[in-house]
Design an enzyme around this catalytic site. Structure first.
Site, PDB file in Angstrom:
ATOM      1  N   PRO A  90      42.488  42.704  33.726  1.00 38.00           N
ATOM      2  CA  PRO A  90      41.809  41.480  33.279  1.00 38.00           C
ATOM      3  C   PRO A  90      40.339  41.760  32.995  1.00 38.00           C
ATOM      4  CG  PRO A  90      42.837  41.169  35.442  1.00 38.00           C
ATOM      5  CD  PRO A  90      42.967  42.617  35.103  1.00 38.00           C
ATOM      6  N   GLU A  91      39.844  41.243  31.886  1.00 38.19           N
ATOM      7  CA  GLU A  91      38.419  41.363  31.582  1.00 38.19           C
ATOM      8  C   GLU A  91      37.776  39.987  31.706  1.00 38.19           C
ATOM      9  OE1 GLU A  91      36.816  44.110  29.045  1.00 38.19           O
ATOM     10  OE2 GLU A  91      38.632  45.260  28.667  1.00 38.19           O
ATOM     11  N   LYS A 114      33.345  40.107  36.190  1.00 36.05           N
ATOM     12  CA  LYS A 114      34.754  39.977  36.546  1.00 36.05           C
ATOM     13  C   LYS A 114      34.935  39.589  38.008  1.00 36.05           C
ATOM     14  CE  LYS A 114      35.509  44.003  34.102  1.00 36.05           C
ATOM     15  NZ  LYS A 114      36.279  45.187  33.723  1.00 36.05           N
ATOM     16  N   HIS A 148      56.305  39.713  44.293  1.00 38.02           N
ATOM     17  CA  HIS A 148      54.984  40.319  44.502  1.00 38.02           C
ATOM     18  C   HIS A 148      53.955  39.358  45.105  1.00 38.02           C
ATOM     19  CE1 HIS A 148      56.870  43.354  42.091  1.00 38.02           C
ATOM     20  NE2 HIS A 148      56.886  42.585  41.018  1.00 38.02           N
ATOM     21  N   ARG A 168      39.264  57.342  29.916  1.00 43.14           N
ATOM     22  CA  ARG A 168      39.962  56.262  29.238  1.00 43.14           C
ATOM     23  C   ARG A 168      39.975  56.584  27.761  1.00 43.14           C
ATOM     24  NH1 ARG A 168      37.034  51.195  32.164  1.00 43.14           N
ATOM     25  NH2 ARG A 168      35.365  52.698  32.390  1.00 43.14           N
TER      26      ARG A 168
END
Ligand SMILES: [Zn+2]
Length: 327
Positions: A2-3, A61, A118, A310
């Protein structure tokens, strides 16, 4: 992962559906998910039960809910308009770090814990005064368990501005105190940031990803912002003109605002969700994840490089490798 726009969507959902409720129960189903909480799961539970949830706040974030102790014999007490606690209350924060796959799901009623895949932590929340129907639950669901929750103290912000978006309180959870303001934060001093970037001796993408300089710009939005600004990621920051530094910051803000506008509308009323990499914004990305496809501006083929463990995506024509590149 998530950004910022995804986390802001979650914050907005929490503000609408959780603020004002009292935590009436806590179940920790996986101790590892509260590993950053000092004192372990028992202490985590003890510091949450009986707390009223105030504002939902975000910086970069980082996401947190303000908490203040509900008086033992409280009559109905409405939350203040901005979700802040009344003056004089001891305020703490429930911090949520979503990691790679964390989700916060607000439900009406209770699905059995073994029916939620989960599920790591569940908070039971009171109904709001006069609210019909069943109480709510806030479920922290995290498949890959990189995320975590903790209750922490707050510290005054170094610049006396609000801790983050969502509350005027000039305090920030201690674990986030070193995190710089993000590009959507009205209290950000944009010109100071542009100058600070130019004083660094690094590459522009490394600077954008440095959370102590500016928070909330992740790998995807950094690549998109650099493509929009026409700058290569290895451009030395100390060769940027001030206008170029502003151009890339403006582009990063713009791309995050567009993502936010698309993400903010697609959630059910009672469903606050972050869904990792299957981002709803992916169809609008110009370079990220588009290796070998044509640049929408010039038609050259987008390339992918390994960078900082990355991938970095660039257009080789729109974003020429600079002289003295800083990899
Ligand atoms: Zn191009």
């Amino acid at each position: 992962m998530p950004e910022l726009p995804e986390v802001e969507t979650v914050r907005d959902g929490l503000a609408r559906h959780v603020t004002g409720r009292v935590v009436t129960g806590v179940e920790v189903l996986r101790d590892y998910s509260v590993r950053r909480h000092e004192g372990g799961p028992e202490s985590f539970r003890g510091q949450l039960v009986g707390q009223r949830v105030g504002a939902a706040v975000r910086r970069g974030k980082y996401l947190w809910l303000l908490l203040s102790q509900e008086p033992a014999h409280a009559s109905v007490r409405s939350p203040l308009p901005d979700g802040a606690a009344p003056a004089g209350d001891h305020v703490t924060a429930l911090m949520a770090h979503l990691g790679m796959s964390g989700q916060l799901l607000v439900r009406s009623g209770t699905a059995a814990v073994d029916k939620v895949p989960h599920l790591r932590v569940r908070l039971e929340l009171s109904a709001l005064p006069g609210e019909p129907g069943t109480p709510r639950t806030l479920d922290f669901v995290d498949q890959r368990t990189f995320g975590h929750l903790s209750v922490t103290d707050l510290a005054p912000t170094p610049d006396d501005g609000p801790g983050g978006w969502g509350s005027a309180l000039a305090e920030i959870p201690e674990p986030a105190a070193h995190i710089a303001r993000d590009l959507l934060d009205p209290a950000l001093r944009r010109d100071d940031l542009a100058r600070a970037i130019r004083r660094r001796r690094t590459g522009i993408k490394r600077a954008l990803l440095d959370q102590r300089l500016v928070s909330g710009v992740g790998n995807i939005y950094a690549d998109e912002a650099l493509w929009r600004a026409g700058l290569h990621y290895a451009r030395p920051t100390d060769t940027l003109r001030l206008a170029e530094a502003h151009r890339v910051l403006d582009a990063a803000e713009e791309v995050m605002r567009e993502a936010l506008a698309q993400g903010g509308t697609s959630f059910d009323e009672l469903y606050v969700n972050v869904n990792g990499q299957s981002g709803y914004f992916s169809r609008s990305l110009a370079v990220y994840g588009r290796e070998g496809e044509a640049c929408t501006r010039c038609g050259a083929l987008v390339r992918r490089d390994e960078f900082m463990n990355r991938s970095s995506y660039t257009c080789p024509v729109c974003q020429k490798v600079p002289r003295n590149a800083r990899w």
